[in-house]
Structures are given as structure tokens and as C-alpha cells.
Design a protein around this motif. Sequence first.
Motif, PDB file in Angstrom:
ATOM      1  N   ILE A  10       7.140 -41.448 -40.108  1.00 18.12           N
ATOM      2  CA  ILE A  10       6.809 -40.255 -40.082  1.00 18.12           C
ATOM      3  C   ILE A  10       5.787 -39.475 -39.571  1.00 18.12           C
ATOM      4  O   ILE A  10       5.466 -38.147 -38.511  1.00 18.12           O
ATOM      5  N   ALA A  11       4.677 -39.710 -40.549  1.00 15.90           N
ATOM      6  CA  ALA A  11       3.310 -38.873 -40.087  1.00 15.90           C
ATOM      7  C   ALA A  11       2.671 -38.895 -38.822  1.00 15.90           C
ATOM      8  O   ALA A  11       1.895 -37.841 -38.261  1.00 15.90           O
ATOM      9  N   LYS A  12       2.521 -40.337 -38.785  1.00 19.90           N
ATOM     10  CA  LYS A  12       2.338 -40.672 -37.361  1.00 19.90           C
ATOM     11  C   LYS A  12       3.239 -39.901 -36.602  1.00 19.90           C
ATOM     12  O   LYS A  12       2.521 -39.370 -35.058  1.00 19.90           O
ATOM     13  N   LYS A  13       4.563 -39.894 -35.972  1.00 18.33           N
ATOM     14  CA  LYS A  13       4.916 -39.195 -35.165  1.00 18.33           C
ATOM     15  C   LYS A  13       4.471 -38.102 -35.298  1.00 18.33           C
ATOM     16  O   LYS A  13       4.979 -37.072 -33.976  1.00 18.33           O
ATOM     17  N   ALA A  14       4.725 -37.147 -36.293  1.00 17.07           N
ATOM     18  CA  ALA A  14       5.012 -35.705 -36.314  1.00 17.07           C
ATOM     19  C   ALA A  14       3.439 -35.368 -36.286  1.00 17.07           C
ATOM     20  O   ALA A  14       3.033 -34.142 -35.192  1.00 17.07           O
ATOM     21  N   SER A  15       1.681 -35.769 -36.221  1.00 14.04           N
ATOM     22  CA  SER A  15       0.796 -35.430 -36.425  1.00 14.04           C
ATOM     23  C   SER A  15       0.576 -35.615 -34.181  1.00 14.04           C
ATOM     24  O   SER A  15       0.532 -34.864 -34.324  1.00 14.04           O
ATOM     25  N   TYR A  16       1.576 -36.317 -33.876  1.00  6.84           N
ATOM     26  CA  TYR A  16       1.525 -36.462 -32.255  1.00  6.84           C
ATOM     27  C   TYR A  16       1.933 -35.726 -32.039  1.00  6.84           C
ATOM     28  O   TYR A  16       0.948 -35.190 -31.152  1.00  6.84           O
ATOM     29  N   ALA A  17       3.212 -35.145 -31.961  1.00  4.51           N
ATOM     30  CA  ALA A  17       4.272 -34.173 -31.736  1.00  4.51           C
ATOM     31  C   ALA A  17       3.143 -32.846 -31.781  1.00  4.51           C
ATOM     32  O   ALA A  17       2.815 -32.030 -31.089  1.00  4.51           O
ATOM     33  N   ALA A  18       2.297 -32.355 -33.695  1.00  3.06           N
ATOM     34  CA  ALA A  18       2.170 -31.126 -33.308  1.00  3.06           C
ATOM     35  C   ALA A  18       0.855 -31.407 -31.925  1.00  3.06           C
ATOM     36  O   ALA A  18       0.150 -29.951 -32.041  1.00  3.06           O
ATOM     37  N   GLY A  19       0.130 -32.208 -32.081  1.00  5.09           N
ATOM     38  CA  GLY A  19      -1.144 -32.060 -31.153  1.00  5.09           C
ATOM     39  C   GLY A  19      -0.500 -31.722 -29.419  1.00  5.09           C
ATOM     40  O   GLY A  19      -0.975 -31.656 -28.784  1.00  5.09           O
ATOM     41  N   PHE A  24       3.018 -26.762 -29.437  1.00  2.00           N
ATOM     42  CA  PHE A  24       1.896 -25.091 -29.220  1.00  2.00           C
ATOM     43  C   PHE A  24       2.728 -24.044 -29.167  1.00  2.00           C
ATOM     44  O   PHE A  24       2.683 -23.282 -29.419  1.00  2.00           O
ATOM     45  N   LEU A  25       3.203 -24.083 -27.389  1.00  5.16           N
ATOM     46  CA  LEU A  25       4.465 -23.468 -27.478  1.00  5.16           C
ATOM     47  C   LEU A  25       5.078 -22.874 -28.232  1.00  5.16           C
ATOM     48  O   LEU A  25       5.035 -21.270 -27.836  1.00  5.16           O
ATOM     49  N   GLY A  26       5.677 -23.777 -28.249  1.00  7.56           N
ATOM     50  CA  GLY A  26       6.718 -23.233 -29.231  1.00  7.56           C
ATOM     51  C   GLY A  26       6.194 -22.000 -30.079  1.00  7.56           C
ATOM     52  O   GLY A  26       6.593 -22.131 -31.460  1.00  7.56           O
ATOM     53  N   ALA A  27       5.093 -22.851 -31.593  1.00  5.08           N
ATOM     54  CA  ALA A  27       4.875 -21.931 -32.413  1.00  5.08           C
ATOM     55  C   ALA A  27       4.202 -20.766 -31.698  1.00  5.08           C
ATOM     56  O   ALA A  27       4.389 -19.277 -32.552  1.00  5.08           O
ATOM     57  N   GLY A  29       5.603 -19.554 -29.064  1.00  2.00           N
ATOM     58  CA  GLY A  29       7.438 -18.413 -29.283  1.00  2.00           C
ATOM     59  C   GLY A  29       7.457 -17.423 -30.174  1.00  2.00           C
ATOM     60  O   GLY A  29       8.279 -17.121 -30.149  1.00  2.00           O
ATOM     61  N   ILE A  30       7.321 -18.558 -31.035  1.00  4.10           N
ATOM     62  CA  ILE A  30       8.230 -18.060 -32.603  1.00  4.10           C
ATOM     63  C   ILE A  30       6.988 -16.586 -33.416  1.00  4.10           C
ATOM     64  O   ILE A  30       8.022 -16.383 -34.034  1.00  4.10           O
ATOM     65  N   VAL A  31       5.734 -16.897 -32.792  1.00  2.51           N
ATOM     66  CA  VAL A  31       4.758 -15.722 -33.650  1.00  2.51           C
ATOM     67  C   VAL A  31       5.568 -14.476 -32.572  1.00  2.51           C
ATOM     68  O   VAL A  31       5.631 -13.578 -32.903  1.00  2.51           O
ATOM     69  N   LEU A  32       5.849 -14.759 -31.331  1.00 11.09           N
ATOM     70  CA  LEU A  32       5.506 -13.941 -30.684  1.00 11.09           C
ATOM     71  C   LEU A  32       7.175 -13.307 -30.561  1.00 11.09           C
ATOM     72  O   LEU A  32       7.486 -12.256 -30.700  1.00 11.09           O
TER      73      LEU A  32
END
Length: 130
Positions: A10-19, A24-27, A29-32
Motif C-alpha cells: 500500500i505504501a509503495k503504491k500510494a507513494s507512487y500515486a501521490a507523486g 497534483f491535478l486532483g488536489a 481541483g479539490i482546492v479550486l
Amino acid sequence: MKPRSVFNLIAKKASYAAGTPWAFLGALGIVLIWGLSGPLFKFSDTWQLVINTGTTIITFLMVFLIQHSQNADTAAIQIKLDELIRVTAEANNELLDLEELDEERLEEIRRTYEKMAHQASKALEKARGV
């Protein structure tokens, strides 16, 4: 599957996905969406609390995931470096467990290598005729 293995996966997949750019675009979008919804919610305390709470929780969890990934990467690099030192005939084998030495000994070794680098630089300048 062991809990540690599940966490590692989970940590490997989440770290990869977060990078990824998509994360970034999802985050962004949420902030916007949150920012644009301010007038709808009259910029209330609850409206502010939503983004504050969400970002705090995500940050808190990401610290552990990133640290786990960093620990794994550092261990892998250290093992690779240890192997390179071990198989190099003229290597200083004391460097195999460098991370276990105290700061005073590390500083001594650093100064030794700094002197070697300085000598190599002088030899290079001399060879170039500078």
C-alpha cells in the motif's frame, strides 16, 4: 499475506500515486472547487474547517507513507553501495558500515576524503598545465 507486506504494498503504491501529475491535478481541483464554493457557503467556519481537516489528515498519513518509502529506498541504496565497496579490490572496507559510526569518526573520514579530492584536483590541474 502478512500485515507488514500489505502495508509495504500500500505504501509503495500510494507513494507512487501521490507523486504523479494526476494526483497534483486532483488536489488542485479539490482546492479550486473548495475555493469557488466559498461564496455558496458564505465563507463560514465550517467551510474553512473542511479544507483544514482534510489537508491535515492527508498530510499526517502521507508523512508515514513517505518515510516508509524513504527508509526502503535508503536501505536498498546502502546495500548496493556496500556491495560495490566489497567487490572493489582497493576499497576501504571500513566504509561498509559507515552509517553505524559516530559523528567524530565520520568527520575524520570526511576530512581524509576531502584531502584526497584536493590532491586529485591539484594533480589534474598540473596534468592540464594550469
